[in-house]
Design an enzyme around this catalytic site. Structure first.
Site, PDB file in Angstrom:
ATOM      1  N   ASP A  52       0.584  -1.242  -0.053  1.00  0.00           N
ATOM      2  CA  ASP A  52      -0.144   0.291  -0.571  1.00  0.00           C
ATOM      3  C   ASP A  52       0.668   0.835   0.159  1.00  0.00           C
ATOM      4  O   ASP A  52       1.475   1.302   0.149  1.00  0.00           O
ATOM      5  CB  ASP A  52      -0.478   0.108   1.312  1.00  0.00           C
ATOM      6  CG  ASP A  52      -2.331  -0.433   1.396  1.00  0.00           C
ATOM      7  OD1 ASP A  52      -2.595  -0.712  -0.389  1.00  0.00           O
ATOM      8  OD2 ASP A  52      -2.796  -0.866   1.723  1.00  0.00           O
ATOM      9  N   TYR A 110       6.067 -10.195   6.557  1.00  0.00           N
ATOM     10  CA  TYR A 110       5.733  -9.316   7.337  1.00  0.00           C
ATOM     11  C   TYR A 110       6.375  -8.094   8.687  1.00  0.00           C
ATOM     12  O   TYR A 110       6.716  -9.004   9.410  1.00  0.00           O
ATOM     13  CB  TYR A 110       4.878  -8.365   6.486  1.00  0.00           C
ATOM     14  CG  TYR A 110       4.045  -7.861   5.228  1.00  0.00           C
ATOM     15  CD1 TYR A 110       3.854  -6.866   5.010  1.00  0.00           C
ATOM     16  CD2 TYR A 110       3.471  -9.123   4.743  1.00  0.00           C
ATOM     17  CE1 TYR A 110       3.853  -6.363   3.277  1.00  0.00           C
ATOM     18  CE2 TYR A 110       3.410  -8.283   3.097  1.00  0.00           C
ATOM     19  CZ  TYR A 110       2.982  -7.296   2.885  1.00  0.00           C
ATOM     20  OH  TYR A 110       2.978  -7.501   1.773  1.00  0.00           O
TER      21      TYR A 110
END
Lengths: 247, 247
Positions: A52, A110
């Site tokens: 994003d 992540y």
């Protein structure tokens, strides 16, 4: 024709995410522009993860094909010479023409980083969330344990358009754990894939648990079939980093 | 009236240095605006060092007077609530009304950081100089030793306007040394004061020495009375950091 697999690090602060958009600056756009200059024609880039806007990467992976085969190291140098300094290609390999950066990814890591000092250092403001609040580390640890395994994470995915909705919302988290170094607490999520905003939502829920605002049982219920009210918030993008992808 | 001494950290990337200018964003201007909001009247801020555009600080010091005395911790919180996140007040102390941030500074530490990896990490591009070249560490060490002591550093000062020229260009460097951590080499300069661009010039000369482009003897001569041609370059501002000031 030769296919290449590249590993990319970027500071996502000023980019509108990985995926190409009409006119906004994105990582894909920057890579495709550098490659077009190199190959003399438009070279589409396929990224492993659509990070994003504002999200960073140390180990994003992508693939593309060049009409004129080149030595991988010269591709690396040529790309870095044209890319903005916020984006660095850190590795280039020639791969078989059936390699696919997205479909062949087996595991991704992540990280979400919290800065827990009373005053956030100005040097870390773009890559960590300032979180100078009390955290119960036993509850945080227990929350991480609950999330591990194969679950339906639909209650941790933000809604996207019907078109982009994944066929399944079941994912496997191989590991979820926290590490601390100086004033930073890093949450690491290792999984076979992640839904839209999933890490930022899981972090939001874990922080509620660690602040004793929602119970471990409630966290567990959010992984169950009953749709519950979401009592956590999606955490900001700038503390999230795509650390590594395994094939 | 109460005088306060504050310690400030800032990411100087987007600022035109410490000292207030007509309209450009500076650290002093940001502090004075936050203080005016707190005290209800203009509060002049006196900084210890006039760091240049792009230079960072972990331990800049300044002083100011408030008409309405306040608890130091509440001053710290009020300032940080109004300052941009690039600037953080990390310490506030009440001091005697004759304390002067600039005139009473006894010792300052500046650091200059080199990133020696082949590809500079995008996360360190704003705070280190990408320097992927061979350095002779014995020569670098010898160069640091030469600079130590009391010398006339006029050949390491960039010319400023006649008005700002210091009465003397003699300064004492108590210590000059290098440290290495991962891919970073940091040059530390501890001195009683620094001339305009002195650290960036000394770094330039040390890098020439360590690359075997100028000799140790030449470096030594640049500290002597004979004015020589400058065969080094002023290094960029963004890798320089004012680390600490002692009183």
């Amino acid at each position: 024709m030769q296919r290449y697999k590249i590993k990319i690090a970027y500071d996502g602060t000023l980019f509108c995410g990985f995926q190409r958009q009409q006119s906004d600056p994105t990582i894909q756009k920057a890579l495709e522009e550098a490659l077009e200059h190199l190959d003399g024609a438009f070279v589409p880039v396929v990224g492993a993860s659509r990070t994003d806007a504002g999200v960073h990467a140390l180990g994003q992976v992508a693939h593309f094909d060049l009409n004129k085969p080149r030595d991988p190291f010269s591709v690396l140098k040529a790309l870095n010479a044209r890319l903005p300094k916020e984006i660095r290609v850190v590795e280039v390999n020639s791969v078989d023409c059936d390699f696919h950066a997205r479909f062949h990814a087996k595991k991704k890591i992540y990280t979400y980083t919290l800065s827990t000092s009373f005053q956030q250092s100005p040097f870390h403001r773009l890559h960590s969330l300032h979180f100078p609040y009390k955290l119960n580390s036993s509850l945080l640890e227990a929350g991480c344990q609950i999330l591990k395994g194969t679950h339906d994470f639909k209650q941790f995915a933000n809604t996207t358009t019907e078109k982009n909705r994944p066929p399944s919302t079941v994912r496997t988290l191989f590991d979820v754990f926290t590490t601390q170094e100086n004033e930073f607490i890093t949450l690491s999520f290792i999984g076979d894939g992640f839904l839209y905003n999933m890490v930022r939502n899981l972090t939001g829920a874990l922080l509620e648990v660690a602040q004793e605002k929602i119970s471990i049982e409630m966290l567990s219920s959010l992984l169950g079939p009953m749709v519950l009210q979401r009592n956590y918030t999606t955490q900001p993008a700038h503390a999230l980093c795509l650390k590594e992808i395994f094939y």
